[in-house]
Design a protein around this motif. Sequence first.
Motif, short mmCIF file in Angstrom:
data_model
loop_
_atom_site.label_atom_id
_atom_site.label_comp_id
_atom_site.label_asym_id
_atom_site.label_seq_id
_atom_site.Cartn_x
_atom_site.Cartn_y
_atom_site.Cartn_z
N TYR A 1 76.23 14.74 -4.82
CA TYR A 1 76.11 13.40 -4.25
C TYR A 1 74.63 13.04 -4.19
N VAL B 1 71.57 10.23 -2.93
CA VAL B 1 71.13 9.09 -2.15
C VAL B 1 69.90 8.51 -2.85
N TRP C 1 74.44 5.35 -1.83
CA TRP C 1 75.02 6.67 -2.05
C TRP C 1 75.94 6.59 -3.27
N LEU D 1 76.23 9.46 5.31
CA LEU D 1 77.48 9.33 4.57
C LEU D 1 78.50 10.28 5.16
N PRO E 1 78.32 3.92 3.15
CA PRO E 1 77.72 4.73 4.21
C PRO E 1 78.51 4.60 5.50
#
Length: 727
Positions: free
Chosen positions: A221, A223, A189, A208, A199
């Motif tokens: 954000y 991933v 992340w 998260l 995480p």
Amino acid sequence: MRKDIQIAMLAVLTSLLTACWDDDKDDDPSGAERNALIRTEALAVNDSHCASGGLRIIAGYDENQNAQLDEAEYVSSKYVCNDGQQSSDGEGNPIFDEALVGIAFIAKEDVNCPAGGQKIYMGVDKNNNQILDSDEITDTEILCSDGTLNAPESVINALTASPATVVSNGVSVLEATISNASQVDEIQWTDQNGKLLSPRSSSEPHILDLQAGPDLGQFTYTVSIEKQNAGGKQVLQSKSITITVSQAPSATQTVSLETRQVFLPDDFTMSPVTGDISGTVIYGDPKTGSASSRMMAIPTPEETELVGFVAERGALNQGTTAQQILQTMVNAVSQHLPSAGDRIEQLSQTVLENGNVSASYNITLNTAMLPTNLLHLLLQQMAVNVIGGATDTLIPASTEVAVSSFQFDLVVSYNPLQDSLIMTATLVDKNHVGRYADVISATTSETISAALGSTLLLQSDQFTAVEQTRSKADFLFVIDNSGSMSDEQNELSRLTQSFIQTIGASGIDYQVGTITTDSDQLRGVGFTHDATQIEADFIPGTHGSATERGIFFAEKALDPVNGTVTQAGYPRVGASLSVIIVSDEPSQYGNNPPFDPSQNLFVDNGYRVYAIVKPGHASISQYDDLAVSTLGKILNIDLISEYDNFMNTVANNAGATSAGYKLSLAATHQILSSSLSVKVDGVAVQRSTANGWQYYPLSQAVVFTGAAIPAVGATITIAYQYVQTTP
């Protein structure tokens, strides 16, 4: 990234990651060590080595030790094309035993490469271990596919945020749903600055727990996952989601799909579902507890009554418009219901101005079924993204009760350029529809979505409350008076009181007139708001002409000069006009000239037409076409039990048009209606059709009802999010 990029990471390019070099070969005759270097050049489309364009990887020795690879020092080249093809120069190729090249494949729907692509790692094998270690990588290049590469399918099914809007220093939970997740996958992340984020735990790296900072605005954000697929290929994918930090947030949740992010009201628990699906399962009336199971069986939270899903897929050859695809999907559901006598019947349908289709269905079963089991059947027939695909098994809650009658609501949008079909759906026991009416409306009355990466802004509109009883709404009913209509007329009359109560709750000044499908003459005393008179007018008898010409006589009655409605003084100045046509036969307008549903008196004057008709007549009748072109709604005339809800919709839409507070940006921007927050004199007002407010996308307005109608002069503040770009 993991420590090593192994040869196995690209089965198609194992020849590029071969053994280390021989020391004697790498030294020049004087005994001095030669350093291998790599550089790259982009290749344009139609290049002799790559017709689709790509990358030339050049290796050579730094003979003059100036730390750069000069043209005279080139030894050999390899070519990686956008379509996945590779080739190399034959002469000098052994240098690639030193200058190592590795390729990982980028899955489709990646945040940077929507059609997939290739990530190329380059460096020199300094420790002579035949492996390009992470500290030996000197350069990386990304080749995004133009659609010619056979890229791996998406491995991140969905990315959700709950909530998607928070106050300063507020918290949100981000969760990625990953296909065929395993312990060897690497999940990272990062924030929008590239900073690594931790995480929830090592056992839940796909979740998260996010705490926002003090600054207001939008924050992205991402991933990223690195995994090896079933074919042995190393696959990468990244997906992003945006969180809004706001002073006055409303409770919304976000589901980030392949090309769009869908916004939901904060009335659901979202649960991941994997398999051949890009989406998530949603459960109404959320309970505490984990909804993030990684098993291949997804449990329904206890006490759940409302279930549903959000999904994105292609058309799969089922049509070219949202309406066509929806009908094909419903037909598939009908064919796969458990027994021959089971049926799915359309209650109503609305086609919005942007082409989105909002529809309601009754699902009636001979043998009672648990909601979760029926939801799984719907997922299999509607939400999977490949023909014949499958999803996780859904596990019913122990508290679920099997029922035989359900209401299924959904909204569908389709973008043919991206071949992107977005669906948001809810399913509930028919006996519980009233309990969830507001959340169903907020979820399925329109597609509330924006493109991935869209900038969302906060708008606050202020209004001064006016006397709502000054708002006017006129209704013209056109009722079929042929011999087959007795049952429907009686039922419509019986439910007149419900219509009057609904429109009365809005405080609007209303008038109702009635004509028939064989005459433009107003029945009774003409337009009236007397309940007894309206009820009598709704029963014109069944001895009228068998040639039902509802559109023709409605148009004649509304003629701006000689129309019976016009001469009676209707619609009144400042009043909205709704036309409700009730007929169990196709329209018979005539051909001299023929009627054009898209260019006519109703469209020109903004009269919204509603059609209570037989869905099976759609291909030969124009009643439904006229309802679509005027942004009205269609109801199945055979479902008499649904007249009540339909009349409520008609009345509420009229109220929104005449008494609603129209959002200032609704005409030019995509409004996220799930983010609406309403206050009167600083006090929050709940979203409720009975005593509160509701948003009507057809009118792009908020209307108050019942005890929540503001006092004259009160300050109304409506805050909402919208997409910065125009729709």
